[in-house]
Design an enzyme around this catalytic site. Structure first.
Site, short mmCIF file in Angstrom:
data_model
loop_
_atom_site.label_atom_id
_atom_site.label_comp_id
_atom_site.label_asym_id
_atom_site.label_seq_id
_atom_site.Cartn_x
_atom_site.Cartn_y
_atom_site.Cartn_z
N SER A 253 0.84 -1.20 0.00
CA SER A 253 0.00 0.00 0.00
C SER A 253 0.87 1.24 0.00
O SER A 253 2.02 1.22 0.46
CB SER A 253 -0.88 0.02 1.25
OG SER A 253 -0.09 0.28 2.41
N ASP A 254 0.33 2.34 -0.53
CA ASP A 254 0.92 3.63 -0.19
C ASP A 254 0.67 3.83 1.30
O ASP A 254 -0.25 3.23 1.88
CB ASP A 254 0.30 4.74 -1.02
CG ASP A 254 1.23 5.95 -1.16
OD1 ASP A 254 2.16 6.08 -0.33
OD2 ASP A 254 1.03 6.75 -2.08
N TRP A 255 1.48 4.66 1.94
CA TRP A 255 1.45 4.74 3.40
C TRP A 255 0.08 5.21 3.90
O TRP A 255 -0.39 6.28 3.52
CB TRP A 255 2.58 5.65 3.86
CG TRP A 255 3.85 4.91 4.19
CD1 TRP A 255 4.60 5.07 5.32
CD2 TRP A 255 4.52 3.90 3.42
NE1 TRP A 255 5.70 4.22 5.29
CE2 TRP A 255 5.67 3.49 4.14
CE3 TRP A 255 4.27 3.28 2.21
CZ2 TRP A 255 6.55 2.51 3.69
CZ3 TRP A 255 5.15 2.30 1.74
CH2 TRP A 255 6.27 1.93 2.48
N THR A 256 -0.55 4.38 4.71
CA THR A 256 -1.91 4.52 5.26
C THR A 256 -2.98 4.30 4.18
O THR A 256 -4.14 4.63 4.41
CB THR A 256 -2.15 5.86 5.97
OG1 THR A 256 -2.29 6.90 5.01
CG2 THR A 256 -1.05 6.19 6.95
N GLY A 257 -2.62 3.72 3.06
CA GLY A 257 -3.58 3.53 1.98
C GLY A 257 -4.42 2.28 2.10
O GLY A 257 -5.33 2.07 1.30
#
Length: 864
Positions: A253-257
């Protein structure tokens, strides 16, 4: 030169992924299966989430079977590692758009090799690069972090960088999959695009990279596509990426995605970052035990994470994809950065400026010709513009690193000119609306002091400037949970008397004291709900301070840490003490620069964007240069006809004065050695061999694609379909300032012949050649040069698109043959009725030339 001259075709360095056919691959797969078989459910699930901000693992003991600590790092233009601070410097490469301007896959591969070397030095096993989203519109604030507006150029360069990284034993991570082409509401925006648009444009670079370079990791974007967020997109992740293209790596994931346990499992998301609190962990264990997720689905995710760990050498008993003995030879980082910066410079305009010699031949403005070195006419060079002394070496956001040293154009030019050539300098008006961080040159000596919740001192660190930025970890290993406040303390000894400006920039509560005064004691509120934007582009407040030169004043900026900074979404601290010296009026500064130009033989004006407009998390609201830089250029040009403008920006800017100046040179965001590279180009020691990777507009109203903000329903329609960049300009019948592919260089090229050999297409390989094209070009100028031969292809009378390209070099008077391969994909179009790829109708027009609008050779041919 003959045909053995350097010739970098667009497929060469990426045809064979690192592992292809390696005997150790089977041994690695066996080890992965053995480890997976020995894990219980919590052990498998533990592999699927970060342990902290930047790492996964380590997992010891019988349930983890020797899974070491796997570290990821941001890295599109340099590898930052786990620390985001000037105290841990990194080699800063030119921004990806500058790499795009080289049109050189060999150069991109070298950049990848250097990134791998930097990653190993910093203890990272995966680098979050390359960014292969497209330049859909220059209003995108993160435009500088992507290569080009064309998917073919983007895919070829991205694949080359992936190949270089993974040859160095480090996982590449192409991102952001897919359609993350703007920053506004990037967490929630729903991109609406038809299948043809997605397939032919936005998916194409990812497909090219997956099929030809075999990346070990790939990042899912924040945004949704046609109603489904990318971390949960079963069709695009499982059916297309893995099923059609054969991607066998891990999807992060993109960070916190990652937002939904069941959705991410169904969407094939293998790794949720950062950790430890994610949608996986105990949530996924519970979902399996309740029968909502089959354990086989968890096995598939864990298997891919284990394979990633094995490939990068952090899974005990599994041979890494690149053994230590097979690692590439060490590179000289600053030398590579300097070479890439010079190669990326694009000469947009270069007009004759005066007589030369008895024959009265008129010479071009560039390169500059110092009297002592070349017998030319230049004894005095008037340099102006803030960017000459304080250039932007990189864009803001995840691509930002802190180099040990940044060369400025001013100091580099002074060092390179002959001793008898004078280089004067006038700063002109400051284009920044926000104050820059206070520095030692301004008279500040600062230390950051960390205090606990009980106010006890936990540690301190000397500051290079007034910027305090920590992400994921704190100096000395101080836990975020123990941090109560940070104070920046020290002294300010003014170098001049008058009214100085101090500024506070950040989010949270601040108290600023200078001398005996409290200048500020209040809360600064975030201007965006995007936590990354609050970190990267926070608000600022400015205050006045009367002070005398040479009189030291105590300075203290106290920051009470907000709740989100203590173990929240990111675990971050970010604030600045800004400073500006007593101001001189902008008009006076412009007049000083014009007077200096009038007294010089030539003038060099350095202009550019600021960190307020080209950064992650924020799109641009204008393409105009900030401040009064246009006025500065016009005043200097009126004073000296031999005015050269250097543009220091990562994306197109408007240049209303472009026909009033003698030369325009783009240096992009050139990395740490950009000043030296630029000086070499200005003086002719290096060739400005770059070509535009995106079309530059003459006026904002002419832009065919402008929308970056979603509508009221959170949707961003790609209503233009597959027509972006030069395709859109052609369709609109509009004339930009400079076309895709444009660039002049310092010599002239003649296109002499084009020979086409038709190939039988490979049934299952969209990148197998259907035609091989040989284009012979001659350097008809008086010095060695570099040419980018571009081949555009399309049905006769229809829209043409880039099909292939090659870089060639030749000495003055010599000819060289550029060899290009036209992939099968270049003569196919997506047909949603099938659904699938079908041949474009012929005959096909092969058009070779110097840009999308400067075609030199044409041939029509039927293809199978």
């Amino acid at each position: 030169m003959d045909d053995s001259s350097r010739n970098s075709a667009d497929r060469g360095p990426v045809a064979h992924p690192v592992e292809g056919g390696c005997p150790a691959a089977g041994e690695r797969a066996d080890r992965v299966e053995a480890v997976l078989a020995g894990l219980d459910l919590p052990g498998k699930v533990a592999l699927l989430a970060g342990t902290d901000m930047w790492s996964v693992g380590p997992y010891g003991g019988p349930s983890a079977a020797g899974f070491g600590r796997l570290v990821l790092s941001d890295g599109p233009a340099g590898v930052r590692g786990e620390s985001w601070t000037p105290e841990d410097p990194s080699t800063a490469l030119p921004c990806p758009t500058a790499i795009g301007a080289t049109w050189d896959t060999a150069a991109a591969r070298t950049a990848g090799l250097l990134l791998a070397q930097e990653a190993r030095r910093k203890g990272a096993h995966a680098v979050l690069a390359p960014t292969v989203n497209l330049h859909r519109t220059p209003y995108s604030g993160r435009h500088f972090e992507a290569y080009a507006e064309d998917p073919r150029l983007t895919g070829a360069l991205g694949a080359a960088l992936v190949a270089g990284l993974q040859e160095g034993g480090v996982a590449a991570t192409p991102k952001h999959y897919v359609a993350n082409d703007a920053e506004t509401d990037r967490y929630t925006v729903d991109v609406r695009a038809d299948a043809r648009t997605l397939r032919e444009l936005y998916l194409e670079p990812f497909e090219h990279i997956v099929r030809t370079a075999g990346p070990w990791l790939l990042m899912a974007a924040y945004n949704s596509v046609n109603g489904v967020t990318m971390s949960e997109h079963d069709v695009l992740n499982n059916q297309v990426l893995r099923g059609e293209w054969g991607f066998d790596g891990a999807l992060v994931s993109d960070w916190t995605g990652a937002r939904s346990t069941l959705g991410c499992v169904r969407g094939g998301l293998d790794l949720a970052m950062p950790g430890p609190d994610t949608v996986y962990g105990e949530h996924l264990v519970a979902a399996v035990r309740r029968g909502r997720v089959p354990e086989e689905a968890v096995d598939a995710l864990a298997r891919r994470v284990l394979l990633l760990a094995a490939r990068v050498g952090v899974l005990d008993g599994a041979p890494p994809a690149v053994p230590p003995a097979a690692l590439p030879a060490a590179l000289d980082g600053p030398a590579v950065a300097r070479d890439l910066a010079a190669r990326s410079c694009v000469l947009l305009r270069n007009e004759p400026t005066g007589p030369d010699g008895a024959a009265g031949a008129r010479t071009a403005a560039l390169p500059l010709d110092p009297v002592e070195r070349t017998g030319g006419s230049v004894r005095r060079i008037a340099v102006s513009g803030l960017h000459a002394r304080a250039p932007r070496f990189g864009g803001g956001g995840s691509s930002q690193v802190f180099p040990e040293r940044v060369s400025s154009p001013l100091e580099a030019l002074r060092a390179l000119v002959p001793s008898g050539t004078e280089v004067s300098y006038e700063p002109g008006p400051d284009p920044r609306s926000r104050l820059a961080p206070a520095t030692g040159d301004d008279g500040f000596r600062l230390t950051a002091v960390l205090h606990g919740l009980d106010d006890a001192e936990l540690g301190r660190v000397a500051q290079r400037d007034g910027s305090v930025r920590w992400m994921g970890s704190l100096p000395g290993g101080v836990p975020f949970a123990d941090l109560g406040r940070v104070e920046l303390v020290g002294t300010f000894t003014p170098t001049g008397s008058g009214t100085h400006r101090l500024a506070v920039r950040g989010v949270g509560h601040f108290r600023l004291e200078a001398g005996e005064r409290v200048l500020y004691d209040a809360e600064l509120q975030a201007e965006s709900e995007d936590p990354a934007a609050a970190f990267l582009n926070p608000p600022q407040r400015t205050f006045l301070l009367d002070a005398e030169a040479g009189t030291p004043l105590p300075v203290r900026l106290l920051h009470t840490v907000p709740a989100y900074g203590v173990g929240g979404l990111f675990g971050l601290i970010s604030f600045e003490l800004g400073y500006a010296a007593p101001a001189v009026s902008e008009q006076v500064l412009i007049e000083r620069a014009a007077r200096a130009a009038a007294e010089a033989d030539c003038a060099v004006v350095c202009v550019g964007t600021t960190d307020e407009s080209e950064t992650e998390g924020v799109d641009r609201d204008t393409l105009a240069l900030p401040g009064r830089q246009d006025d500065l250029v016009r005043s200097v040009a009126a004073a000296n006809p031999r005015t050269v403008v250097v543009v220091n920006a990562g994306a197109p800017v408007l240049m209303p004065w472009r026909e009033e100046v003698a030369a325009v040179l783009l240096c992009w965001f050139p990395g740490e050695a950009g000043g030296e590279a630029l000086a070499e180009v200005l003086l002719g020691a290096a060739e400005p061999g770059g070509r535009l990777p995106t079309t530059w507009p003459d006026a904002a109203d002419d832009l065919p694609v402008r929308q970056v903000a979603p509508d009221g329903d959170g949707r961003l329609p790609y209503a233009e379909g597959p027509r972006i960049g030069y395709r859109a300009w052609r369709a609109a019948g509009a004339e930009p300032a400079y076309w895709f592919g444009h660039g002049l260089g310092y010599t002239r090229w003649e296109y002499e012949s084009m020979n086409i050999t038709v190939q039988a297409p490979g049934a299952d390989d969209p990148y197998a050649p259907v035609a091989r094209v040989a284009v012979r070009v001659r350097n008809s100028g008086h010095r060695p040069g570099r040419e980018v031969v571009q081949l555009y292809l399309g049905p006769e009378g229809a829209e043409r698109s880039l099909a292939a390209f090659a870089v060639v070099e030749a000495a003055a008077g010599d000819s060289v043959q550029a060899r290009l391969e036209v992939p099968q994909r270049a003569v196919r179009t997506w047909d949603d009725a099938l659904p699938g790829w079908r041949p474009c109708p012929g005959p096909h027009r092969f058009a070779a030339g110097r840009s999308a609008a400067d075609i030199r050779l044409v041939a029509d041919l039927e293809l199978p």
